[in-house]
Design an enzyme around this catalytic site. Structure first.
Site, PDB file in Angstrom:
ATOM      1  N   ASP A 140       7.309  29.637  43.321  1.00 32.31           N
ATOM      2  CA  ASP A 140       7.658  31.021  42.985  1.00 32.31           C
ATOM      3  C   ASP A 140       6.776  32.019  43.743  1.00 32.31           C
ATOM      4  O   ASP A 140       7.070  33.207  43.798  1.00 32.31           O
ATOM      5  CB  ASP A 140       7.432  31.223  41.473  1.00 32.31           C
ATOM      6  CG  ASP A 140       8.684  31.702  40.764  1.00 32.31           C
ATOM      7  OD1 ASP A 140       9.682  31.964  41.443  1.00 32.31           O
ATOM      8  OD2 ASP A 140       8.636  31.817  39.523  1.00 32.31           O
TER       9      ASP A 140
ATOM     10  N   GLN B  25       9.448  30.078  34.072  1.00 28.74           N
ATOM     11  CA  GLN B  25      10.384  31.211  34.044  1.00 28.74           C
ATOM     12  C   GLN B  25       9.812  32.394  33.250  1.00 28.74           C
ATOM     13  O   GLN B  25       9.419  32.240  32.094  1.00 28.74           O
ATOM     14  CB  GLN B  25      11.717  30.751  33.418  1.00 28.74           C
ATOM     15  CG  GLN B  25      12.786  31.819  33.405  1.00 28.74           C
ATOM     16  CD  GLN B  25      13.235  32.236  34.813  1.00 28.74           C
ATOM     17  OE1 GLN B  25      13.474  31.407  35.670  1.00 28.74           O
ATOM     18  NE2 GLN B  25      13.333  33.542  35.047  1.00 28.74           N
TER      19      GLN B  25
ATOM     20  N   LYS C 140      19.490  27.677  38.610  1.00 29.04           N
ATOM     21  CA  LYS C 140      18.538  27.081  39.572  1.00 29.04           C
ATOM     22  C   LYS C 140      18.620  25.559  39.508  1.00 29.04           C
ATOM     23  O   LYS C 140      18.609  24.881  40.533  1.00 29.04           O
ATOM     24  CB  LYS C 140      17.101  27.552  39.254  1.00 29.04           C
ATOM     25  CG  LYS C 140      16.870  29.028  39.539  1.00 29.04           C
ATOM     26  CD  LYS C 140      15.557  29.510  38.929  1.00 29.04           C
ATOM     27  CE  LYS C 140      15.407  31.022  39.075  1.00 29.04           C
ATOM     28  NZ  LYS C 140      14.232  31.543  38.345  1.00 29.04           N
TER      29      LYS C 140
END
Ligand code: NAP
Length: 294
Positions: free
Chosen positions: A120, A97, A53
């Site tokens: 997200d 994450q 990412k």
């Protein structure tokens, strides 16, 4: 005739080109889009995801920082870090994450990220907006990516029977919420299946669109698929492979070769949904930066 392949890598590149143009336009206005990734511990898969990412963000001209915390970091310390990132006007997107170590409550962490920086799409406000059909929030990247794959490869969803196998918070549930909206490229009839569902093949065989998101290698076999259906394989599974230097390889939830002989369209895995997840994350970040500077 074998199913047409939905090329996620090519479609993701198309999305990246659009994001890069958006980033260039923001920079021309003196705005530097920026995202911060937070990783707790050294889970190898998380390391690989975050580094991929980070690399893609930099390629697109998005400033990207990665903060790595020790595995034993107390939850309060992580929440304090998120509060600092929330307050920093130079940061537009924050991604924590998952999975997090077991002493940290994932839902508490997701709910601490400011909704307008939640690229997200896991904050309860964004989850709620998705369910209500309010487009002002962020959508979770994987189901949003699947939706884009379908739109950009001409899959008709209006009135379609869609079977989703897996009711996880990251894929299955938000996927259902996207496709059931009364809106263009949605309007589907959804069956959401899970480990307590009875006779899963009876449901999947009715589906014009079958989305596998359960995390069980090759769960979807050819006899579960309606001829001509569109099959989307979201799962990521490790299977032993002595021929690979790592001793394993990654595979999806769909028995690809056999299902391809029956389906009308199908995503490869890898090379289908995975690249779209990153593409939607980058698109969400550029959008967060634009929203911060209307
Ligand atoms: P999750 O939260 O663990 O949910 C899995 C779901 O599958 C659960 O609803 C579970 O049912 C259901 N399930 C498990 N075994 C089943 C069975 N034998 N029959 C029917 N249903 C079954 O997983 P997730 O986070 O949503 O992720 C799903 C998959 O997508 C995973 O393989 C994950 O690695 C992959 N993924 C891929 C990407 C990507 O970018 N490609 C991104 C995110 C996730 P219960 O609810 O009854 O337990």
């Amino acid at each position: 005739m074998p199913a047409e392949i939905i090329d996620g890598t090519a479609i993701a590149e198309e999305v990246h080109r659009e994001t890069a143009a958006r980033v260039t336009a923001l920079k021309a206005r003196g705005i530097q889009p920026a995202v911060t990734f937070v990783r707790v511990g050294e889970d190898p898969a998380s390391r690989a995801y975050v580094s991929r990412k980070h690399k893609k963000a930099e390629e697109l001209g998005i400033r990207s920082d990665t903060i790595v915390l020790d595995e034993k970091t107390p939850e309060a310390e992580l929440l304090a870090l998120i509060a600092r990132l929330n307050a920093d006007p130079a940061i537009h997107g924050i991604l924590i994450q998952a999975p997090l170590p077991s002493h940290i409550r994932e839902q508490t962490v997701f709910a601490t990220v400011a909704p307008h920086k939640d690229v997200d799409g896991f904050h309860p406000v964004n989850v709620g907006k998705l369910l209500l059909g309010d487009d002002s929030g962020f959508r979770p990247c994987t189901p949003a990516g699947v939706h884009h794959l379908m739109i950009r490869s001409g899959v008709e969803t209006r009135g379609a029977e869609v079977a989703i196998v897996g009711r996880g918070n990251i894929v299955g549930k938000p996927m259902a919420a996207i496709l059931l909206q009364k809106a263009p490229h949605c309007d589907a009839t959804i069956t959401l299946l899970h480990s307590r569902s009875r006779d899963i093949p009876a449901h999947t065989r009715r589906a014009d669109i079958l989305i596998a998101a359960l995390g069980k290698a090759h769960f979807v076999t050819a006899d579960m698929v309606k001829p001509g259906a569109c099959v989307i394989d979201v799962g990521v599974n490790r299977v032993a492979d002595p021929a690979s230097p790592r001793g394993y390889r990654l595979t999806g939830d769909v028995d690809f070769e056999k299902v391809r002989a029956v389906a009308g369209k199908i995503t490869p895995n890898p090379g289908g949904v995975g690249p779209m997840t990153i593409a939607m994350l980058m698109a969400n970040t550029a959008r967060a930066a634009a929203m911060a500077h209307p």
